[in-house]
Design an enzyme around this catalytic site. Structure first.
Site, PDB file in Angstrom:
ATOM      1  N   LYS A 203       0.867  -1.183   0.000  1.00 57.27           N
ATOM      2  CA  LYS A 203       0.000   0.000   0.000  1.00 57.27           C
ATOM      3  C   LYS A 203       0.896   1.222   0.000  1.00 57.27           C
ATOM      4  O   LYS A 203       1.775   1.350   0.859  1.00 57.27           O
ATOM      5  CB  LYS A 203      -0.869  -0.016   1.247  1.00 57.27           C
ATOM      6  CG  LYS A 203      -1.689   1.248   1.436  1.00 57.27           C
ATOM      7  CD  LYS A 203      -2.676   1.062   2.558  1.00 57.27           C
ATOM      8  CE  LYS A 203      -3.329   2.351   2.944  1.00 57.27           C
ATOM      9  NZ  LYS A 203      -4.440   2.157   3.861  1.00 57.27           N
TER      10      LYS A 203
HETATM   11  C1  R5P Z   1      -2.881   5.057   7.960  1.00 53.84           C
HETATM   12  O1  R5P Z   1      -2.465   5.033   9.068  1.00 53.84           O
HETATM   13  C2  R5P Z   1      -3.779   4.024   7.589  1.00 53.84           C
HETATM   14  O2  R5P Z   1      -3.118   2.883   7.130  1.00 53.84           O
HETATM   15  C3  R5P Z   1      -4.854   4.385   6.593  1.00 53.84           C
HETATM   16  O3  R5P Z   1      -5.585   3.238   6.421  1.00 53.84           O
HETATM   17  C4  R5P Z   1      -4.386   4.869   5.271  1.00 53.84           C
HETATM   18  O4  R5P Z   1      -3.657   6.037   5.374  1.00 53.84           O
HETATM   19  C5  R5P Z   1      -5.524   4.999   4.239  1.00 53.84           C
HETATM   20  O5  R5P Z   1      -6.386   5.967   4.561  1.00 53.84           O
HETATM   21  P1  R5P Z   1      -6.479   7.346   3.769  1.00 53.84           P
HETATM   22  O6  R5P Z   1      -7.083   7.028   2.428  1.00 53.84           O
HETATM   23  O7  R5P Z   1      -7.382   8.171   4.623  1.00 53.84           O
HETATM   24  O8  R5P Z   1      -5.112   7.894   3.614  1.00 53.84           O
END
Ligand code: R5P
Length: 293
Positions: A203
């Site tokens: 990710k």
């Molecule tokens: C971060 O700490 C987390 O892994 C979130 O799940 C990630 O950042 C995704 O969320 P967003 O789309 O709000 O950035």
């Protein structure tokens, strides 16, 4: 009662036809064993090869983030539109209905918050992940972090070791410090480091320039985080570009649950990810749903 007399020799169906051996649709995953592939096939749609993951694990470092104060009201209604949900074990037990029947990307590393210095993390017991029927173990990997880079890579390595024992794949989550530039050079290094250390999915963030370099040099599927809330049109444009440039899906949070129409955004993102919609087509889906409310 079975006995030797009832054992008949088969009719020889298929003689001369080689047994089918199917390939596997996900990049870098063909040599994994059955349990891993089964779990990955629940997260990534085998038809499109892609996924829409809904992330709401923010509270573990940020507390009650806007939109996540009452997850029973704001998140639970969105789950049916997600291919996979990403959250902490706390949220899973406290709020998520076990009847939702969605694969879980379990936040597997835990540690320091935004009040101190991020990425000082530990891992939970693998038996807990098995007990919770996790389909993916999500671990922070802070490449370039002056204090905790090594610790987070050790956490990733340990998670891959433990997950492999039970057939649970690992999601390497690239945590990018404020001091680091989210450009293709950095992101491709960070994604590649996660994959080389065994992450089955990475990710990371989208970058405006040369994102293709990031996906191209990463031997496993990449899903993008959404990051801070953007206007809906821009978030959909970003999702489109990321997919168009080789991402295998999104793992979005704030751009969904902080939207004025979260269901509309889920439907719009799904159109892009699974049906190849252009940003303007997806935006029309969002607007249509918003106006229907
Ligand atoms: C971060 O700490 C987390 O892994 C979130 O799940 C990630 O950042 C995704 O969320 P967003 O789309 O709000 O950035």
């Amino acid at each position: 009662m079975a006995d030797n007399d009832s054992v008949r020799i088969g009719k020889g169906v298929g003689i001369g036809t080689p047994q089918k051996t199917e390939g596997y649709f996900l990049k870098g995953s063909a040599h994994l064993e059955w349990g891993m592939k089964d779990r990955l096939s629940r997260i990534f749609d085998p038809k499109s090869g892609r996924t829409v993951m809904l992330a709401f694990d923010h509270g573990y470092i940020m507390g009650p983030t806007s939109g996540l104060e009452r997850m029973d009201l704001t998140i639970v209604p969105l789950i049916e539109y997600a291919d996979c949900v990403m959250c902490t074990r706390g949220t899973l037990r406290q709020v998520i209905p076990p009847t939702c029947n969605k694969p879980i990307s379990l936040r597997y590393s835990a540690g320091s918050t935004i009040l101190t210095y991020l990425n000082d993390e530990c891992l939970m017991d693998i038996r807990e992940a098995v007990r919770l029927n996790a389909s993916l173990l999500a671990v922070m990997v802070a490449v370039g972090d002056q204090k905790h880079e090594g610790d987070t890579i050790r956490n990733l390595t340990r998670t891959v070791d433990l997950g492999t024992r039970f057939g649970i794949p690992t999601l390497g989550v690239n945590a990018v410090g404020k001091e680091l530039k989210r450009d293709a050079r950095y992101l491709s290094l960070a994604a590649r480091v996660a994959a080389e250390n065994g992450a089955h999915v990475v990710k990371t963030y989208y970058c405006e320039e040369d994102f293709e370099m990031v996906t191209n040099a990463c031997p496993v599927p990449i899903v993008i985080a959404g990051g801070k809330k953007l206007p809906e049109k821009d978030a959909l444009e970003m999702a489109y570009r990321a997919i168009d440039q080789g991402a295998s899906g999104v793992d979005m949070g704030r751009n969904i649950f902080q939207s004025d129409c979260p269901v509309g955004m889920m439907l719009a993102v799904r159109e892009i990810v699974h049906n190849g919609a252009k940003p303007e087509q997806a935006y029309a889906v969002y607007e249509e749903h918003k106006n229907r409310k």
